[in-house]
Motif scaffolding. Sequence first.
Motif, PDB file in Angstrom:
ATOM      1  N   MET A 172      46.056 -80.250   3.756  1.00  0.00           N
ATOM      2  CA  MET A 172      45.293 -80.899   4.819  1.00  0.00           C
ATOM      3  C   MET A 172      45.074 -82.376   4.506  1.00  0.00           C
ATOM      4  O   MET A 172      45.189 -83.241   5.363  1.00  0.00           O
ATOM      5  N   LEU A 189      52.116 -83.120  11.147  1.00  0.00           N
ATOM      6  CA  LEU A 189      51.562 -81.820  11.550  1.00  0.00           C
ATOM      7  C   LEU A 189      52.610 -80.725  11.460  1.00  0.00           C
ATOM      8  O   LEU A 189      52.312 -79.598  11.047  1.00  0.00           O
ATOM      9  N   LEU A 192      52.925 -79.702   7.979  1.00  0.00           N
ATOM     10  CA  LEU A 192      51.740 -78.942   7.610  1.00  0.00           C
ATOM     11  C   LEU A 192      51.882 -77.480   8.030  1.00  0.00           C
ATOM     12  O   LEU A 192      51.687 -76.558   7.228  1.00  0.00           O
ATOM     13  N   VAL A 193      52.260 -77.286   9.306  1.00  0.00           N
ATOM     14  CA  VAL A 193      52.402 -75.920   9.819  1.00  0.00           C
ATOM     15  C   VAL A 193      53.486 -75.173   9.048  1.00  0.00           C
ATOM     16  O   VAL A 193      53.301 -74.029   8.629  1.00  0.00           O
ATOM     17  N   TYR A 196      52.283 -74.158   5.567  1.00  0.00           N
ATOM     18  CA  TYR A 196      51.372 -73.006   5.587  1.00  0.00           C
ATOM     19  C   TYR A 196      52.117 -71.720   5.919  1.00  0.00           C
ATOM     20  O   TYR A 196      51.824 -70.663   5.366  1.00  0.00           O
TER      21      TYR A 196
END
Lengths: 221, 224
Positions: A172, A189, A192-193, A196
């Motif tokens: 994050m 982003l 990031l996705v 994860y």
Amino acid sequence: MQLNWGFMEKYLPMYIDAAILTVKIAFGGILFSLITGFICAIVRYYKIPILNGIAIVYIELSRNTPLLVQLFFLYFGLPKIGVVLSAEACAIIGVTFLGGSYMAESIRSGFESIDKVQLESAASLDLGPWLTMKEVVFPQAIAVSVPGICANVIFLIKETSVVSGIALADLMYVTKDLIGLYYETDEALLMLVIFYLIILLPISIIASVLERRLRYAGFGD
Amino acid sequence: MQDSGINVLFMGSNFLRLLEGLCVTLRISLISVILSIPLGIFFGIFMTLKNPFSKAISRIYLEFIRIMPQLVLLFIAYFGVTRAFGWSLSADVSATVVFVLWGTAEMGDLVRGALISIPKNQYDSAFALGMTKAQTFIHIVVPQTFRRLIPLTINLTTRMIKTTSLVVLIGITEVLKVGKQIIDANRFEYPSAALWVYGVIFLLYFLACWPISVMAKKLEKRWG
């Protein structure tokens, strides 16, 4: 939407480092919360005096407060009375404090699922509390507890996303940093996705496989 | 003055400001829960449809919302949507949108679980008594799912309250932010303020969530 692949390639190593940090904190936190949870579950199951009360207070406190607030207290509050911990140690302690209670409830529900008759039979065979736990209760209880424990593991990994609040450079944090610095919002982003998903999808799949297998291994009835 | 940090809480309107900060997150979670309940009921019913297309869509929605940390969803709504569509949502609005989407998914899954837990012979018996589909739903299905759902929905509320604490990380001035302001303003006079302020915030969250959890547990025991 035009993605800037060069940007993503350039900052990939940063994301990998961040993902390793996320995994490290999650792993430490989950390991210690399993230990804490197991101890609390034993204390609650045998209703050990005094300790039982402490365990109840701990479980209620931990389940009814957000991890971010727990972390702020650990990281910013405790140094004022001389307890100075590194951000990483705070994160692992925080995840343990939160996860311990969830693990305790899952493990205890496994213990409680064991029929009383079995305990009486064990007592009539003169097994004693240690052997009863080791040979009778635990092997059956674990099958009942595993789905709950798996759900907690996923929950705790997701919860580690808040450690960026105490300035740990996790996924994050890196994302927010890159968005602020370069305005490459879509790329940051997306990475990031993806990261994860890389961490969570395999665990989620393993959890559902494990759950299905263990349901077969029903003992007793 | 080592241990006078507690005085910070009673200076001026500091304590009141903390409570106001808590109300910001409580309001977001309350609005989100209120919107999520009806949407979640629809979504839950939608998930029980036999249509493969609706099944695939609801499955993807549920799994994506569930597997992503809520903070990631907040970042997508707050930073990503602004950029991708050019809508500039305020932090409050994007937080509410995210929590409604999340609450709908969670609530939908609860509703689905409650609906499929009703054994098939109950439908058969109702039809054998000459009830129509609508009558069966109103008189047989709804009362039973209702009882099962109330404690679970109350639990969802506490989860929502705890999760909304994240909104400070997209810049909403809520209780943690107010706490930080108070600490910074009194940094030199009361260096130990952080301990007390964050301790009080911890207790405030506990006092907000604990009664709700106890109520859920009681209802679960009575109706379970």
